[in-house]
Design a protein around this motif. Structure first.
Motif, short mmCIF file in Angstrom:
data_model
loop_
_atom_site.label_atom_id
_atom_site.label_comp_id
_atom_site.label_asym_id
_atom_site.label_seq_id
_atom_site.Cartn_x
_atom_site.Cartn_y
_atom_site.Cartn_z
N SER A 6 4.43 32.51 31.44
CA SER A 6 5.75 32.96 30.94
C SER A 6 6.71 32.35 32.07
O SER A 6 6.39 32.28 32.85
CB SER A 6 6.05 34.35 30.76
OG SER A 6 7.29 34.80 30.41
N THR A 7 8.08 32.29 31.72
CA THR A 7 8.95 31.97 32.78
C THR A 7 9.60 33.02 33.49
O THR A 7 10.11 33.07 34.73
CB THR A 7 9.92 30.91 32.50
OG1 THR A 7 10.53 31.34 31.03
CG2 THR A 7 9.19 29.68 31.95
N SER A 8 10.11 34.20 32.67
CA SER A 8 11.04 35.00 33.14
C SER A 8 10.81 36.37 32.16
O SER A 8 11.14 36.35 31.04
CB SER A 8 12.39 34.63 33.39
OG SER A 8 13.13 35.73 33.96
N VAL A 9 10.66 37.57 33.00
CA VAL A 9 10.83 39.09 32.36
C VAL A 9 11.59 39.69 33.25
O VAL A 9 11.47 39.90 34.31
CB VAL A 9 9.28 39.30 32.21
CG1 VAL A 9 9.20 40.63 31.76
CG2 VAL A 9 8.28 38.47 31.18
N THR A 10 12.33 40.56 32.48
CA THR A 10 12.86 41.67 33.23
C THR A 10 12.24 43.04 33.18
O THR A 10 11.95 43.50 31.99
CB THR A 10 14.48 41.81 32.71
OG1 THR A 10 14.95 40.68 33.04
CG2 THR A 10 15.18 42.96 33.35
N PRO A 11 11.60 43.53 34.33
CA PRO A 11 10.98 44.70 34.31
C PRO A 11 11.81 45.83 33.67
O PRO A 11 12.77 45.79 33.70
CB PRO A 11 10.49 45.04 35.65
CG PRO A 11 10.59 43.74 36.44
CD PRO A 11 11.62 43.09 35.55
N ALA A 19 20.56 45.61 44.32
CA ALA A 19 20.50 44.89 43.15
C ALA A 19 21.55 43.66 42.97
O ALA A 19 22.55 43.92 43.81
CB ALA A 19 20.59 45.75 41.71
N PRO A 20 21.61 42.54 42.22
CA PRO A 20 22.39 41.52 42.14
C PRO A 20 24.23 42.52 41.76
O PRO A 20 23.95 43.43 41.13
CB PRO A 20 22.28 40.67 40.96
CG PRO A 20 20.78 41.09 40.84
CD PRO A 20 20.42 42.14 41.41
N LEU A 60 9.00 37.45 37.17
CA LEU A 60 9.97 38.58 36.85
C LEU A 60 11.25 38.36 37.62
O LEU A 60 11.58 37.57 38.54
CB LEU A 60 9.38 39.62 37.55
CG LEU A 60 8.06 39.95 37.01
CD1 LEU A 60 7.42 41.19 38.17
CD2 LEU A 60 8.00 40.41 35.76
N ASP A 61 12.46 39.12 37.01
CA ASP A 61 13.71 39.09 37.77
C ASP A 61 13.47 40.09 38.85
O ASP A 61 13.53 41.38 38.43
CB ASP A 61 14.61 39.55 36.45
CG ASP A 61 14.84 38.38 35.38
OD1 ASP A 61 15.23 38.86 34.27
OD2 ASP A 61 14.82 37.16 35.86
N GLY A 62 13.66 39.63 40.11
CA GLY A 62 13.38 40.58 41.21
C GLY A 62 15.02 41.17 41.63
O GLY A 62 15.93 40.74 41.04
N PRO A 63 14.88 42.13 42.57
CA PRO A 63 16.21 42.61 42.95
C PRO A 63 17.02 41.80 43.78
O PRO A 63 16.41 40.90 44.67
CB PRO A 63 15.43 44.01 43.61
CG PRO A 63 14.43 43.63 44.08
CD PRO A 63 13.75 42.72 43.14
N GLY A 64 18.29 41.60 43.69
CA GLY A 64 19.30 40.99 44.73
C GLY A 64 18.88 39.53 44.66
O GLY A 64 18.95 39.03 45.77
N GLY A 65 18.72 38.95 43.74
CA GLY A 65 18.44 37.52 43.84
C GLY A 65 16.89 36.91 44.56
O GLY A 65 16.69 35.87 44.53
N SER A 66 15.71 38.06 44.46
CA SER A 66 14.68 37.88 45.03
C SER A 66 13.85 37.39 43.80
O SER A 66 14.04 37.04 42.75
CB SER A 66 13.96 39.20 45.29
OG SER A 66 13.54 39.84 44.37
N HIS A 156 4.49 40.90 43.18
CA HIS A 156 4.92 40.27 44.51
C HIS A 156 6.48 40.03 44.22
O HIS A 156 6.92 39.61 43.22
CB HIS A 156 4.26 39.13 44.74
CG HIS A 156 2.62 39.45 44.63
ND1 HIS A 156 1.84 39.17 45.59
CD2 HIS A 156 1.72 39.75 43.78
CE1 HIS A 156 0.65 39.58 45.57
NE2 HIS A 156 0.40 39.62 44.35
N ALA A 157 7.01 40.15 45.41
CA ALA A 157 8.74 39.92 45.47
C ALA A 157 8.96 39.34 46.91
O ALA A 157 8.42 39.79 47.94
CB ALA A 157 9.34 41.24 45.27
N TYR A 158 9.82 38.36 46.73
CA TYR A 158 9.97 37.74 47.95
C TYR A 158 11.58 37.33 47.99
O TYR A 158 12.17 37.14 47.25
CB TYR A 158 9.36 36.09 48.15
CG TYR A 158 8.13 36.42 48.06
CD1 TYR A 158 7.00 36.66 48.83
CD2 TYR A 158 7.52 36.03 46.68
CE1 TYR A 158 5.71 36.80 48.65
CE2 TYR A 158 6.12 36.00 46.48
CZ TYR A 158 5.14 36.39 47.33
OH TYR A 158 3.94 36.52 47.02
#
Length: 187
Positions: A6-11, A19-20, A60-66, A156-158
């Motif tokens: 998949s390309t992107s999922v919002t948890p 957050a953004p 995934l859509d990570g927090p704050g642009g991660s 994982h988040a970066y």
């Protein structure tokens, strides 16, 4: 063989304070909190198709642009030694268990191809469901699923999003840079 599913999922977990739109970049603690809460999202974890032949992942859509990923690990798979190109991050295990071997030393990022590592810098930890860890921008590690029968799943988040990954080989105390990957190599 690894493949993206998949390309992107919002948890379905709420984003942390950074957050953004909050005006600040996520900290290591924010990324760990996100990874732990997302790993506890049973519906999201169950949505990841697993493949016995290689790792699978969902962006995934990570927090704050991660940058964030949900990753499935078949038995016996791993990352090999690598770093995160100067990004800090965190990961948490949602199912199964992962083993992390890491170096408790800050390595130079430029100007070398081979290093001899000092004694006593190796660290190892086992991360079962609901456990995770955060790390700084100079972290070098390998992560693997040592199970012979059970898949593992992790989050994982970066931050900032990975500019590159350096891949290393290791023989005893000798660490050697083998490859530098850019985002277009894994997205």
């Amino acid at each position: 063989m690894s493949r993206s599913v998949s390309t992107s999922v919002t948890p379905s977990v709420p984003a942390p304070a950074s957050a953004p739109g909050s005006g600040s970049a996520p900290t290591e603690a924010d990324l760990l909190d996100f990874a732990l809460r997302t790993a506890a999202d049973a519906a999201l974890v169950a949505s990841l198709p697993l493949d016995d032949e290689g790792r699978t992942w969902i962006r995934l859509d990570g927090p704050g642009g991660s940058e964030a990923w949900l990753i499935g690990w078949p038995p016996g798979t791993g990352t090999g030694w690598h770093d995160h190109g100067g990004s800090h991050g965190a990961f948490a295990t949602a199912a199964g268990a992962l083993r992390e071997d890491s170096l408790a030393a800050r390595l130079p990022t430029e100007g070398w191809r081979t290093l001899e590592l000092a004694e006593g810098i190796d660290r190892s930890r086992q991360l079962g469901p609901g456990s995770g860890r955060a790390f700084g921008p100079h972290h070098v590690h390998e992560v693997r699923n040592e199970s012979g029968a059970e898949h593992a799943i992790s989050v994982h988040a970066y931050y900032p999003p990975l500019p590159l990954i350096r891949r290393y080989s290791r023989t005893g105390a000798v660490l050697r840079i083998e490859q530098v990957e850019r985002p277009e190599d894994w997205q």
